[in-house]
Design a protein around this motif. Structure first.
Motif, PDB file in Angstrom:
ATOM      1  N   ALA A 189      14.228   9.999  -4.275  1.00  0.00           N
ATOM      2  CA  ALA A 189      13.926  10.248  -5.683  1.00  0.00           C
ATOM      3  C   ALA A 189      14.937  11.276  -6.156  1.00  0.00           C
ATOM      4  O   ALA A 189      15.155  12.296  -5.494  1.00  0.00           O
ATOM      5  N   VAL A 190      15.579  10.985  -7.299  1.00  0.00           N
ATOM      6  CA  VAL A 190      16.686  11.806  -7.774  1.00  0.00           C
ATOM      7  C   VAL A 190      16.468  12.222  -9.216  1.00  0.00           C
ATOM      8  O   VAL A 190      16.190  11.377 -10.076  1.00  0.00           O
ATOM      9  N   ILE A 211      12.130  17.715 -11.799  1.00  0.00           N
ATOM     10  CA  ILE A 211      12.025  18.264 -10.447  1.00  0.00           C
ATOM     11  C   ILE A 211      10.617  18.039  -9.905  1.00  0.00           C
ATOM     12  O   ILE A 211      10.435  17.697  -8.739  1.00  0.00           O
ATOM     13  N   GLU A 212       9.632  18.204 -10.763  1.00  0.00           N
ATOM     14  CA  GLU A 212       8.240  18.030 -10.335  1.00  0.00           C
ATOM     15  C   GLU A 212       7.977  16.601  -9.855  1.00  0.00           C
ATOM     16  O   GLU A 212       7.226  16.391  -8.902  1.00  0.00           O
ATOM     17  N   GLU A 213       8.587  15.602 -10.520  1.00  0.00           N
ATOM     18  CA  GLU A 213       8.428  14.212 -10.073  1.00  0.00           C
ATOM     19  C   GLU A 213       9.046  14.012  -8.686  1.00  0.00           C
ATOM     20  O   GLU A 213       8.485  13.304  -7.857  1.00  0.00           O
ATOM     21  N   ALA A 233       3.780  12.456  -1.924  1.00  0.00           N
ATOM     22  CA  ALA A 233       3.013  11.202  -1.900  1.00  0.00           C
ATOM     23  C   ALA A 233       3.537  10.265  -0.824  1.00  0.00           C
ATOM     24  O   ALA A 233       2.755   9.606  -0.118  1.00  0.00           O
ATOM     25  N   ALA A 234       4.852  10.167  -0.693  1.00  0.00           N
ATOM     26  CA  ALA A 234       5.433   9.274   0.305  1.00  0.00           C
ATOM     27  C   ALA A 234       5.088   9.733   1.718  1.00  0.00           C
ATOM     28  O   ALA A 234       4.717   8.921   2.570  1.00  0.00           O
ATOM     29  N   ILE A 235       5.206  11.028   1.981  1.00  0.00           N
ATOM     30  CA  ILE A 235       4.856  11.560   3.300  1.00  0.00           C
ATOM     31  C   ILE A 235       3.376  11.305   3.586  1.00  0.00           C
ATOM     32  O   ILE A 235       3.009  10.855   4.677  1.00  0.00           O
ATOM     33  N   ALA A 236       2.515  11.542   2.607  1.00  0.00           N
ATOM     34  CA  ALA A 236       1.078  11.308   2.785  1.00  0.00           C
ATOM     35  C   ALA A 236       0.773   9.833   3.027  1.00  0.00           C
ATOM     36  O   ALA A 236      -0.194   9.500   3.713  1.00  0.00           O
ATOM     37  N   ALA A 237       1.618   8.936   2.490  1.00  0.00           N
ATOM     38  CA  ALA A 237       1.407   7.494   2.632  1.00  0.00           C
ATOM     39  C   ALA A 237       2.014   6.935   3.923  1.00  0.00           C
ATOM     40  O   ALA A 237       1.891   5.744   4.190  1.00  0.00           O
ATOM     41  N   GLY A 238       2.675   7.784   4.719  1.00  0.00           N
ATOM     42  CA  GLY A 238       3.186   7.334   6.005  1.00  0.00           C
ATOM     43  C   GLY A 238       4.689   7.363   6.169  1.00  0.00           C
ATOM     44  O   GLY A 238       5.211   6.919   7.192  1.00  0.00           O
ATOM     45  N   ALA A 239       5.414   7.881   5.196  1.00  0.00           N
ATOM     46  CA  ALA A 239       6.869   7.998   5.322  1.00  0.00           C
ATOM     47  C   ALA A 239       7.210   9.109   6.302  1.00  0.00           C
ATOM     48  O   ALA A 239       6.390   9.973   6.601  1.00  0.00           O
ATOM     49  N   ALA A 243       0.833  -1.209   0.000  1.00  0.00           N
ATOM     50  CA  ALA A 243       0.000   0.000   0.000  1.00  0.00           C
ATOM     51  C   ALA A 243       0.866   1.257   0.000  1.00  0.00           C
ATOM     52  O   ALA A 243       0.584   2.217  -0.729  1.00  0.00           O
ATOM     53  N   PHE A 244       1.938   1.256   0.794  1.00  0.00           N
ATOM     54  CA  PHE A 244       2.827   2.414   0.841  1.00  0.00           C
ATOM     55  C   PHE A 244       3.485   2.661  -0.509  1.00  0.00           C
ATOM     56  O   PHE A 244       3.446   3.768  -1.045  1.00  0.00           O
ATOM     57  N   TYR A 245       4.106   1.628  -1.075  1.00  0.00           N
ATOM     58  CA  TYR A 245       4.849   1.811  -2.318  1.00  0.00           C
ATOM     59  C   TYR A 245       3.939   2.099  -3.514  1.00  0.00           C
ATOM     60  O   TYR A 245       4.343   2.823  -4.427  1.00  0.00           O
ATOM     61  N   GLU A 246       2.732   1.568  -3.502  1.00  0.00           N
ATOM     62  CA  GLU A 246       1.800   1.908  -4.585  1.00  0.00           C
ATOM     63  C   GLU A 246       1.537   3.407  -4.625  1.00  0.00           C
ATOM     64  O   GLU A 246       1.419   3.993  -5.701  1.00  0.00           O
ATOM     65  N   LYS A 247       1.458   4.031  -3.471  1.00  0.00           N
ATOM     66  CA  LYS A 247       1.212   5.478  -3.410  1.00  0.00           C
ATOM     67  C   LYS A 247       2.490   6.289  -3.608  1.00  0.00           C
ATOM     68  O   LYS A 247       2.510   7.265  -4.343  1.00  0.00           O
ATOM     69  N   ALA A 248       3.557   5.875  -2.929  1.00  0.00           N
ATOM     70  CA  ALA A 248       4.796   6.665  -2.946  1.00  0.00           C
ATOM     71  C   ALA A 248       5.474   6.677  -4.308  1.00  0.00           C
ATOM     72  O   ALA A 248       6.044   7.691  -4.717  1.00  0.00           O
ATOM     73  N   LEU A 249       5.430   5.561  -5.026  1.00  0.00           N
ATOM     74  CA  LEU A 249       6.141   5.466  -6.305  1.00  0.00           C
ATOM     75  C   LEU A 249       5.309   5.902  -7.506  1.00  0.00           C
ATOM     76  O   LEU A 249       5.854   6.100  -8.593  1.00  0.00           O
ATOM     77  N   LEU A 250       4.020   6.068  -7.313  1.00  0.00           N
ATOM     78  CA  LEU A 250       3.139   6.454  -8.422  1.00  0.00           C
ATOM     79  C   LEU A 250       3.594   7.732  -9.132  1.00  0.00           C
ATOM     80  O   LEU A 250       3.611   7.778 -10.366  1.00  0.00           O
ATOM     81  N   PRO A 251       4.024   8.791  -8.415  1.00  0.00           N
ATOM     82  CA  PRO A 251       4.472   9.996  -9.119  1.00  0.00           C
ATOM     83  C   PRO A 251       5.696   9.775 -10.015  1.00  0.00           C
ATOM     84  O   PRO A 251       5.949  10.561 -10.921  1.00  0.00           O
TER      85      PRO A 251
END
Length: 134
Positions: free
Chosen positions: A124-125, A78-80, A87-93, A17-25
């Protein structure tokens, strides 16, 4: 060059659930579930994430050790990077470096870092293709 990475996580449903949200962008999606029973003896079940027809990031159930890995994901702008961080912070990071330039690494380096729910360091780099003018 690496082809793939396996990451052991303590709570597989939570990690998915975390990675589905965090990596989507970053355009990275949960694209494949591998049943370990179909592989060699002792092969774990895997949850695969990828982009552009390649699966390269795999989650597996196991003992998580957040100090054992740092994973940097390629961003295409940069936007990504900014969207990944949000997204990661919102997902619990938790924060490990807000989006911004990391000139001490490279004059083209823009990144953001977080810790996932197991304590793994993720980044993310984006490295621009334009070199700064001297």
């Amino acid at each position: 060059m690496l082809d793939h990475v396996f990451l052991s996580v303590a709570d597989l449903p939570r990690a998915i659930a975390f990675y589905e949200k965090a990596l989507l962008p970053l355009g990275i999606r949960h694209v494949l579930d591998y049943d370990g029973a179909n592989g060699p003896a002792g092969h774990p079940d895997l949850k695969g994430f990828g982009r552009d027809g390649r699966v390269f990031f795999w989650l597996r159930p196991g003992r998580a050790d957040g100090t054992a890995a740092h994973i940097g994901f390629v961003a295409h702008s940069i936007e990504e990077v900014d969207a990944f961080y949000a997204a990661a912070i919102a997902a619990g990071a938790t924060d490990n470096g807000a989006p911004g330039a990391r000139l001490h690494y490279d004059p083209r380096y823009y990144a953001a870092g977080v810790f996932d729910p197991d304590g793994y360091s993720l980044e993310a780099v984006f490295k621009s293709w334009q070199h700064p003018q001297a």
